[in-house]
Design a protein around this motif. Structure first.
Motif, short mmCIF file in Angstrom:
data_model
loop_
_atom_site.label_atom_id
_atom_site.label_comp_id
_atom_site.label_asym_id
_atom_site.label_seq_id
_atom_site.Cartn_x
_atom_site.Cartn_y
_atom_site.Cartn_z
N PRO A 1 32.34 28.38 5.85
CA PRO A 1 32.32 28.00 4.44
C PRO A 1 33.67 28.12 3.74
CG PRO A 1 31.47 30.21 4.69
CD PRO A 1 31.72 29.69 6.09
N VAL A 2 34.69 28.66 4.41
CA VAL A 2 35.97 28.90 3.75
C VAL A 2 37.09 28.10 4.40
CG1 VAL A 2 35.29 31.22 3.01
CG2 VAL A 2 36.49 30.91 5.18
N ILE A 3 38.26 28.16 3.76
CA ILE A 3 39.45 27.48 4.25
C ILE A 3 40.47 28.53 4.64
CG2 ILE A 3 41.27 25.82 3.70
CD1 ILE A 3 38.47 24.62 3.80
N VAL A 4 41.03 28.41 5.84
CA VAL A 4 41.97 29.41 6.35
C VAL A 4 43.22 28.72 6.88
CG1 VAL A 4 40.09 31.00 6.97
CG2 VAL A 4 40.95 29.37 8.67
N PRO A 5 44.30 29.48 7.10
CA PRO A 5 45.50 28.88 7.70
C PRO A 5 45.23 28.47 9.15
CG PRO A 5 46.01 31.00 6.65
CD PRO A 5 44.53 30.89 6.71
N SER A 6 45.72 27.30 9.52
CA SER A 6 45.44 26.77 10.85
C SER A 6 46.05 27.63 11.96
CB SER A 6 45.98 25.34 10.97
OG SER A 6 47.38 25.30 10.69
N ASN A 7 47.13 28.36 11.66
CA ASN A 7 47.79 29.16 12.68
C ASN A 7 47.37 30.62 12.68
OD1 ASN A 7 49.24 26.94 13.53
ND2 ASN A 7 51.00 27.38 12.23
N GLY A 8 46.38 30.95 11.92
CA GLY A 8 45.85 32.31 12.00
C GLY A 8 46.02 33.22 10.81
N PRO A 9 47.26 33.57 10.38
CA PRO A 9 48.53 33.26 11.04
C PRO A 9 48.79 34.16 12.25
CG PRO A 9 48.91 34.65 9.14
CD PRO A 9 47.44 34.38 9.15
N HIS A 10 49.67 33.68 13.13
CA HIS A 10 50.14 34.48 14.27
C HIS A 10 51.40 35.22 13.83
CE1 HIS A 10 47.37 32.30 16.87
NE2 HIS A 10 47.67 33.16 17.83
N LEU A 11 51.36 36.55 13.88
CA LEU A 11 52.48 37.35 13.41
C LEU A 11 52.81 38.43 14.43
CD1 LEU A 11 51.48 37.99 9.67
CD2 LEU A 11 52.95 36.18 10.56
N THR A 12 54.05 38.86 14.41
CA THR A 12 54.46 40.05 15.14
C THR A 12 54.74 41.16 14.13
OG1 THR A 12 55.45 38.77 16.95
CG2 THR A 12 56.16 41.06 16.71
N LEU A 13 54.07 42.29 14.30
CA LEU A 13 54.25 43.43 13.41
C LEU A 13 55.14 44.47 14.11
CD1 LEU A 13 51.72 41.98 12.27
CD2 LEU A 13 50.78 44.24 11.73
N ARG A 14 56.21 44.85 13.43
CA ARG A 14 57.09 45.90 13.95
C ARG A 14 57.20 47.03 12.93
NH1 ARG A 14 59.46 41.05 15.67
NH2 ARG A 14 59.71 40.93 17.94
N ARG A 15 57.36 48.24 13.43
CA ARG A 15 57.42 49.39 12.54
C ARG A 15 58.69 49.32 11.69
NH1 ARG A 15 59.55 54.53 12.48
NH2 ARG A 15 60.66 54.13 14.45
N ARG A 16 58.51 49.56 10.39
CA ARG A 16 59.68 49.61 9.49
C ARG A 16 60.46 50.88 9.78
NH1 ARG A 16 58.85 48.64 3.27
NH2 ARG A 16 61.11 48.37 3.44
N ALA A 17 61.78 50.73 9.79
CA ALA A 17 62.64 51.87 10.13
C ALA A 17 62.53 53.00 9.11
CB ALA A 17 64.09 51.40 10.22
N ALA A 18 62.46 52.64 7.85
CA ALA A 18 62.37 53.66 6.79
C ALA A 18 61.22 53.32 5.88
CB ALA A 18 63.67 53.72 6.00
N VAL A 19 60.20 54.14 5.89
CA VAL A 19 59.03 53.91 5.05
C VAL A 19 59.16 54.77 3.79
CG1 VAL A 19 56.52 54.11 4.89
CG2 VAL A 19 57.58 53.43 7.04
N PRO A 20 59.11 54.18 2.60
CA PRO A 20 59.26 54.94 1.37
C PRO A 20 58.18 56.01 1.23
CG PRO A 20 59.35 52.58 0.94
CD PRO A 20 58.89 52.76 2.35
#
Length: 484
Positions: free
Chosen positions: A462-481
């Motif tokens: 029933p909904v509309i979504v991005p065709s690519n997922g999206p496909h993402l790569t998640l990497r840890r941030r070096a400095a987290v506030p």
């Protein structure tokens, strides 16, 4: 809180009022007595039912925009023989629809394609007094103390989910986000008394909604003849065989969870507790089927829309470094989240999860915007057209959260949650979910796209979504506030 669009004293939006006066905006001229026209005078494309349906299903946005340009803010579509389908995209018409008497317009018949998921006894199918009574009863599980409990749970569930997501590899985000959203709705439905079978129920629900990836997902498959059902089960690529196998599994697990709660006897302000306490005037309580239908309404309608919004948010943010940078700077500084809220509002504007609001079937003739509509006709507010109206939203195709800085969305010109007495009961929860998820992901992860090309909109049930997922790569941030 929503507010009407800023207007001048005559009702023209302030950002176009001056230009309108100069051009002779009708709102600034002497208003002649309005002539009511019959709905038969409303124009629409002359194409055959099949051609209109094909264009609506395959190129809906392009088709609707062409119709608006040619026929105006209201037009008639013939996408099914014998059915008159009036698309409305003027805020005044939408306001009139949302404020119409419950006895004039019904919504229950609009959910036929979703009956396969959540039956026909829940709030989505009720009208008039029955709908009002059920909605009033269920409100307790969305407001006040319940809302505060859900807010706190969303934080905890989101932190855990994002921490468990894979790092340093391209991943398809939709299913991960959907599993997270199911866990949030678990809190709405069951509260702090989590069913002992939840892990199995979650897996079964995720397997069931896989049907939304098939083109058959919006067909009323339970209404097929026995012969059609037999052959469709044999036909590969339809998904119906697996769906019919998986649905009884979900039903049995939900019944098991209800039985467990009755044995425990611990009731609170969660939805199941509220439903178990409902007693009708005749002394009867909700049946097992009614409990099941209401819970499934939440597990389907309460997740697919939020998942769509989160996926579109990640899609737009990863293709717009400037907006991403502004948002991340705000989050890192621990500020008011004004820009985050604007981002969510803009995502819901440009890609409302449900592009077409629930259709209202006329059950008593009604006049709206100078048109008299007759029994049996369908009135459909178009969130897609309304939210992307170039008069109210210049360059509507552009992702510009700044539109909503210092300006709340208009009640009748921004309608991702519908409106009136059928407005989404969980709208505040949904916005909170999206904000918490974006905050958690952007605070702890650097994002990179596996596909540089922008995603196109595609239907997923029933909904509309991005065709690519999206496909993402998640990497840890070096400095987290770290904020105090």
């Amino acid at each position: 809180m929503n507010h009407p669009d800023p207007t001048d004293s005559a009702g023209c939006p302030t950002d176009v009022a001056a230009a309108a006066r100069a051009a002779g905006c009708p709102a600034h001229q002497a208003a002649p007595a309005q002539t009511v026209i019959p709905s038969s005078a409303v124009l629409g494309p002359p194409d055959s039912h099949r051609k209109q349906l094909w264009r609506f299903m395959t190129r809906r946005t392009e088709f609707l925009n062409e119709c608006r340009e040619r026929y105006g803010t209201r037009f008639l579509l013939h996408i099914k023989p014998g059915l008159q389908f009036f698309v409305l995209s003027d805020p005044d018409d939408v306001r009139a629809v949302y404020q119409a008497p419950r006895t004039s317009l019904h919504c229950g018949n609009s959910n036929g394609a979703l009956e396969k998921y959540f039956g026909n006894t829940g709030i989505a199918y009720l009208d008039e007094g029955e709908h009002l009574a059920r909605r009033r009863a269920l409100t307790r599980s969305f407001k006040g103390a319940a809302f505060k409990r859900i807010q706190d749970a969303v934080e905890e569930i989101t932190i855990q989910a994002v921490a468990e997501w894979p790092r340093d590899e391209a991943i398809e985000m939709h299913d991960l986000v959907h599993r997270w959203a199911m866990n949030v709705i678990r809190e709405v439905v069951f509260g702090k008394v989590v069913p002992s079978n939840w892990d199995r129920l979650l897996d079964a629900l995720m397997a069931l909604v896989e049907f939304n990836t098939y083109k058959t997902a919006m067909l009323q498959i339970d209404n097929w003849s026995p012969t059609t059902k037999f052959f469709m089960k044999l036909l590969p690529g339809t998904g119906v065989r697996n769906f019919w196998k998986r649905r009884p599994v979900v039903d049995a697990l939900l019944a098991e969870a209800v039985a467990e709660r009755l044995r425990i006897g611990e009731l609170g302000d969660d939805m199941l507790s509220v439903m178990l306490a409902i007693t009708r005037e005749d002394g009867t309580q909700l049946s097992g089927v009614e409990l099941r239908d209401e819970m499934m309404t939440m597990f389907i309608a309460g997740t697919v829309t939020t998942v769509s919004a989160v996926c579109w948010s990640l899609e737009y943010l990863t293709r717009d470094p400037e907006v991403l940078g502004k948002l991340r700077a705000e989050l890192d500084a621990g500020e008011s989240e004004e820009y985050l809220t604007a981002v969510v509002h803009e995502v819901l504007r440009i890609n409302p999860p449900l592009p077409m609001n629930l259709a209202r079937q006329v059950v008593e003739p009604i006049e709206i915007g100078g048109v008299r509509y007759e029994r049996g006709q369908l009135l459909v507010p178009s969130a897609e057209l309304l939210n992307n109206d170039p008069v109210r939203y210049p360059s509507p195709e552009q992702f510009r959260p700044e539109r909503f800085l210092g300006s709340a969305p208009g009640t009748f010109s921004w309608i991702p949650f519908g409106g009136g007495h059928t407005r989404c009961m969980g709208d505040r929860i949904a916005v909170h979910e999206i904000k918490v998820m974006l905050r958690e992901v952007l605070t702890h992860c650097e994002l990179s796209r596996a596909d540089r090309e922008p995603s196109k909109a595609k239907p997923r049930g029933p909904v509309i979504v991005p065709s690519n997922g999206p496909h993402l790569t998640l990497r840890r941030r070096a400095a987290v506030p770290v904020h105090s």
